[in-house]
Design a protein around this motif. Structure first.
Motif: not given
Length: 406
Positions: A123-132
């Motif tokens: 994820v990015d620094g604020l927990g967004q754009n999550r990918q496994i």
């Protein structure tokens, strides 16, 4: 030597308890292999930079910390990654994983890699754009030890340039974010001891501790089964292992590279089954040199977590214990400066029980867990006489956020 009270077991951060010695033949290099079939790897993608994906930090009214802070906390919604802003009070939950977060690491680009549901997730620094990134196998909570050793993903550690993640899964692996390639650097060592082979499938379990500052070497934990362990350096160009010991003992418990990569600092503040003090490790030879012998020279000086300053001196939390003092596992420590000549100068008049330490990048202070055994309220300890500040976060495994959004 000062009598040291034995600890029942010290977790290696990699996979749990392990043994004090193992034959050196178990640490021989192996040929690199691809850990999974190429068809099961995600398509090669360029990971977007944090600057393009990170939203601005919440506005804060005061500045206590030099940068926003991450920590794993069980409050308020299970074990998640929390972000604390520079005011020391404003909190944001970065993850919301139903079964919690197992471990995490922040890259120099501000991205976060973490383990949840036995997957390696980005994820990015604020927990967004999550990918496994790596889809690990489902593990039954009732699974036996050997299944956990074989299948559990843990200890993600970013390379200095943010292009690769080292992690443990059946051994020490590296995932390249640019190509999507996943490579096994060192598999776990299968058990060859007939007395233990019927119980344990593996005798040594490998996982990353940290990368060298130039990204050419990985410092790895080698956890012996059923207890004990070592530190091993892997040259990525050759996969050659170099085992590190301190007078025949496992080098425990805090390891950190000098900024120029010239040495690895190993410190231990807990009297118990491992030597206390501070050692310099030569990463080229594995040789160790005691800078502060915390066990054998009175007054005994336990040390926690050193930090190099621009002039070459170090900050550290240092204690002083005499043989006549009541026996205790952890002594109170004082934030001090250790000069190039070895002199120790206290920078504060107070002392703390110190479980773990995260130094400010500018050396202005440190965030500490003021407990050896539990998740407790974090504290900011300045490197001067300013008051210690309690932070609005109880947690562990603290890491600074990369402030590309400020």
């Amino acid at each position: 030597m000062r009598y040291r009270r034995g600890l029942a077991c010290l977790l290696l951060g990699l996979v749990g308890c392990s043994s004090a010695t193992t034959p050196t033949s178990q640490l021989q290099p192996t040929t690199n292999v691809i850990a999974v079939e190429p068809t099961s790897l995600p398509a090669a993608t360029i990971i977007p930079t944090v600057a393009a994906t990170m939203a601005p930090s919440p506005e804060v009214m005061s500045e206590l910390l030099p940068q926003p802070l991450y920590a794993i906390s069980s409050q308020p919604n299970g074990v998640q990654i929390m972000r604390l802003e520079t005011d020391g009070n404003t909190l944001t939950s970065i993850t919301n994983e139903p079964n919690g977060v197992f471990d995490y690491h922040v890259s120099t680009l501000g991205q976060i890699a973490y383990i949840a549901d036995n997957d390696l997730i980005l994820v990015d620094g604020l927990g967004q754009n999550r990918q496994i990134l790596v889809d690990g196998p489902t593990i039954n909570p009732q699974a036996d030890t050997n299944i956990m050793h074989r299948d559990q993903l843990n200890t993600p550690r970013w390379s200095p340039d943010g292009s690769s993640i080292a992690f443990s899964w059946g051994g020490l692996q590296i995932y390249n974010l640019i190509t999507g390639e996943q490579t096994m650097l060192q598999p776990h060592t299968s058990s060859s001891d007939s007395a233990l082979a019927d119980i344990y499938d593996y005798s040594v379990l490998y996982g990353p501790n940290s990368w060298s500052p130039d990204g050419t070497t990985i410092l790895a934990n080698a956890g012996f089964v059923p207890e004990g362990g070592n530190l091993v350096l892997f040259d990525l160009a050759t996969s050659e292992p170099l085992t590190i010991t301190i007078d025949g003992n496992y080098p425990c418990c805090h390891a950190a590279w000098e900024p120029d990569g010239s040495a690895i600092n190993v410190t231990n503040e807990a009297f118990g089954m491992f030597p206390t003090g501070w050692w310099h490790i030569n990463p080229s030879t594995g040789e160790s040199k005691a800078l502060i012998d915390g066990d054998n020279v009175e007054p005994f000086q336990p040390v926690s977590s050193v930090f190099m300053q621009p002039d070459g001196s170090h900050l550290a939390f240092v204690g002083t214990v005499n043989s006549s003092d009541p026996m205790q596992i952890s002594a109170p420590l004082t934030l001090s400066q250790v000069g190039l000549d070895g002199t120790i100068r206290a920078l504060r008049q107070d002392s703390q029980t110190v479980g773990s330490v995260l130094w400010s990048p500018d050396g202005s202070g440190a965030v500490i867990v003021p407990s050896m055994m539990a998740e407790t309220q974090l504290q900011w300890v300045p490197s001067n006489a300013s008051p210690v500040a309690n932070l609005a976060l109880s947690g562990a495994n603290m890491q600074w956020a990369t402030t590309l959004d400020q």
